[in-house]
Motif scaffolding. Structure first.
Motif, PDB file in Angstrom:
ATOM      1  N   ARG A  17       0.856  -1.183   0.000  1.00  0.00           N
ATOM      2  CA  ARG A  17       0.000   0.000   0.000  1.00  0.00           C
ATOM      3  C   ARG A  17       0.893   1.234   0.000  1.00  0.00           C
ATOM      4  NH1 ARG A  17      -4.464   0.069  -1.790  1.00  0.00           N
ATOM      5  NH2 ARG A  17      -5.076   1.787  -0.463  1.00  0.00           N
ATOM      6  N   TYR A  18       0.416   2.315  -0.595  1.00  0.00           N
ATOM      7  CA  TYR A  18       1.173   3.565  -0.570  1.00  0.00           C
ATOM      8  C   TYR A  18       0.206   4.731  -0.481  1.00  0.00           C
ATOM      9  CZ  TYR A  18      -0.039   4.203  -5.486  1.00  0.00           C
ATOM     10  OH  TYR A  18      -0.725   4.371  -6.651  1.00  0.00           O
ATOM     11  N   SER A  19       0.753   5.892  -0.134  1.00  0.00           N
ATOM     12  CA  SER A  19      -0.014   7.134  -0.176  1.00  0.00           C
ATOM     13  C   SER A  19       0.904   8.262  -0.620  1.00  0.00           C
ATOM     14  CB  SER A  19      -0.649   7.454   1.178  1.00  0.00           C
ATOM     15  OG  SER A  19       0.345   7.715   2.133  1.00  0.00           O
ATOM     16  N   VAL A  20       0.302   9.245  -1.268  1.00  0.00           N
ATOM     17  CA  VAL A  20       1.005  10.459  -1.681  1.00  0.00           C
ATOM     18  C   VAL A  20       0.175  11.647  -1.205  1.00  0.00           C
ATOM     19  CG1 VAL A  20       2.340   9.566  -3.627  1.00  0.00           C
ATOM     20  CG2 VAL A  20      -0.015  10.241  -3.995  1.00  0.00           C
ATOM     21  N   PRO A  24       0.712  16.170  -7.640  1.00  0.00           N
ATOM     22  CA  PRO A  24       1.975  15.851  -8.301  1.00  0.00           C
ATOM     23  C   PRO A  24       2.566  17.102  -8.954  1.00  0.00           C
ATOM     24  CG  PRO A  24       0.136  15.104  -9.638  1.00  0.00           C
ATOM     25  CD  PRO A  24      -0.443  15.619  -8.348  1.00  0.00           C
ATOM     26  N   PHE A  25       3.896  17.114  -9.122  1.00  0.00           N
ATOM     27  CA  PHE A  25       4.531  18.234  -9.820  1.00  0.00           C
ATOM     28  C   PHE A  25       4.624  17.972 -11.315  1.00  0.00           C
ATOM     29  CE2 PHE A  25       8.182  15.567  -8.736  1.00  0.00           C
ATOM     30  CZ  PHE A  25       8.951  15.606  -9.874  1.00  0.00           C
ATOM     31  N   LYS A  26       4.355  16.739 -11.728  1.00  0.00           N
ATOM     32  CA  LYS A  26       4.437  16.370 -13.139  1.00  0.00           C
ATOM     33  C   LYS A  26       3.504  15.178 -13.355  1.00  0.00           C
ATOM     34  CE  LYS A  26       8.170  14.148 -14.932  1.00  0.00           C
ATOM     35  NZ  LYS A  26       9.540  13.946 -15.395  1.00  0.00           N
ATOM     36  N   SER A  27       2.929  15.090 -14.539  1.00  0.00           N
ATOM     37  CA  SER A  27       2.094  13.938 -14.885  1.00  0.00           C
ATOM     38  C   SER A  27       2.127  13.764 -16.399  1.00  0.00           C
ATOM     39  CB  SER A  27       0.662  14.141 -14.401  1.00  0.00           C
ATOM     40  OG  SER A  27       0.111  15.299 -14.985  1.00  0.00           O
ATOM     41  N   GLY A  28       1.871  12.561 -16.843  1.00  0.00           N
ATOM     42  CA  GLY A  28       1.887  12.376 -18.283  1.00  0.00           C
ATOM     43  C   GLY A  28       1.652  10.957 -18.736  1.00  0.00           C
ATOM     44  N   LEU A  29       1.861  10.800 -20.028  1.00  0.00           N
ATOM     45  CA  LEU A  29       1.833   9.491 -20.672  1.00  0.00           C
ATOM     46  C   LEU A  29       3.185   9.289 -21.321  1.00  0.00           C
ATOM     47  CD1 LEU A  29      -1.564   9.544 -22.641  1.00  0.00           C
ATOM     48  CD2 LEU A  29      -1.131   8.764 -20.311  1.00  0.00           C
ATOM     49  N   TRP A  49       5.685  12.771  -7.627  1.00  0.00           N
ATOM     50  CA  TRP A  49       5.691  13.524  -6.378  1.00  0.00           C
ATOM     51  C   TRP A  49       7.111  13.539  -5.836  1.00  0.00           C
ATOM     52  CZ3 TRP A  49       1.453  10.778  -7.870  1.00  0.00           C
ATOM     53  CH2 TRP A  49       0.191  11.353  -7.670  1.00  0.00           C
ATOM     54  N   ARG A  50       7.380  14.419  -4.901  1.00  0.00           N
ATOM     55  CA  ARG A  50       8.666  14.443  -4.200  1.00  0.00           C
ATOM     56  C   ARG A  50       8.677  13.328  -3.153  1.00  0.00           C
ATOM     57  NH1 ARG A  50      11.343  16.740  -7.972  1.00  0.00           N
ATOM     58  NH2 ARG A  50      10.614  18.830  -8.464  1.00  0.00           N
ATOM     59  N   GLN A  83      12.449  12.113  -6.965  1.00  0.00           N
ATOM     60  CA  GLN A  83      11.030  11.953  -7.263  1.00  0.00           C
ATOM     61  C   GLN A  83      10.555  10.522  -7.048  1.00  0.00           C
ATOM     62  OE1 GLN A  83      11.414  13.203 -11.338  1.00  0.00           O
ATOM     63  NE2 GLN A  83      10.951  11.163 -12.103  1.00  0.00           N
ATOM     64  N   VAL A  84       9.242  10.403  -6.900  1.00  0.00           N
ATOM     65  CA  VAL A  84       8.571   9.106  -6.877  1.00  0.00           C
ATOM     66  C   VAL A  84       7.517   9.148  -7.976  1.00  0.00           C
ATOM     67  CG1 VAL A  84       7.167   7.494  -5.558  1.00  0.00           C
ATOM     68  CG2 VAL A  84       8.923   8.839  -4.392  1.00  0.00           C
ATOM     69  N   GLU A  85       7.647   8.251  -8.917  1.00  0.00           N
ATOM     70  CA  GLU A  85       6.708   8.188 -10.032  1.00  0.00           C
ATOM     71  C   GLU A  85       5.701   7.080  -9.754  1.00  0.00           C
ATOM     72  OE1 GLU A  85       7.892   8.855 -14.270  1.00  0.00           O
ATOM     73  OE2 GLU A  85       7.575   6.677 -14.299  1.00  0.00           O
ATOM     74  N   ILE A  86       4.449   7.473  -9.584  1.00  0.00           N
ATOM     75  CA  ILE A  86       3.370   6.529  -9.327  1.00  0.00           C
ATOM     76  C   ILE A  86       2.742   6.145 -10.657  1.00  0.00           C
ATOM     77  CG2 ILE A  86       1.078   6.262  -8.257  1.00  0.00           C
ATOM     78  CD1 ILE A  86       3.348   6.487  -6.212  1.00  0.00           C
TER      79      ILE A  86
END
Length: 131
Positions: A17-20, A24-29, A49-50, A83-86
């Motif tokens: 399990r995780y939480s943020v 987010p500071f960035k998002s994309g495909l 996210w950081r 960074q952590v990319e979810i």
């Protein structure tokens, strides 16, 4: 005073399990070959996210920076010191409310897939975003 957004997610079996916290500071495909292999799909939908905004519980295995559940195999996130990319598909809330701001490796986008109009288009890698 506004309440900070907390998004939660995890793997298919529930062992990880995780939480943020926050947005987010960035998002994309991403349509690159690695992301296609990781997801088994035509692209990866992600948000970054950081590290201070991220927590997780459970045991993960990691291959080339990408973490997954060793029990069910769900790919969950990639992380480093910046960074952590979810992987958006692992969030509990659907829809997540996170829209792509970048679309990378569009030279590998499937011809049947339309560009995300509001997103910046990048032939290959998406340039890093500053803090």
């Amino acid at each position: 005073m506004a309440t900070e957004i907390i998004r939660a997610g995890g793997c298919l079996c529930g062992d990880v399990r995780y939480s943020v916290r926050g947005d987010p500071f960035k998002s994309g495909l991403c349509h690159c070959a690695d992301c296609r292999k990781v997801t088994g799909s035509a692209f990866l939908a992600y948000a970054d996210w950081r590290p201070a905004q991220f927590e997780y519980s459970g045991k993960v295995q990691t291959y080339r920076g990408r973490s997954f559940c060793p029990n069910c195999g769900s790919r969950l996130f990639s992380r480093n010191e910046r960074q952590v990319e979810i992987y958006i598909g692992t969030l509990d809330s659907v829809p997540s409310g996170i829209a792509p701001i970048d679309e990378g490796w569009i030279i590998r986008r499937e011809p049947w897939q339309r560009p995300i109009e509001a997103a910046s288009q990048h032939e290959k890698d998406v340039p890093p975003h500053s803090e």
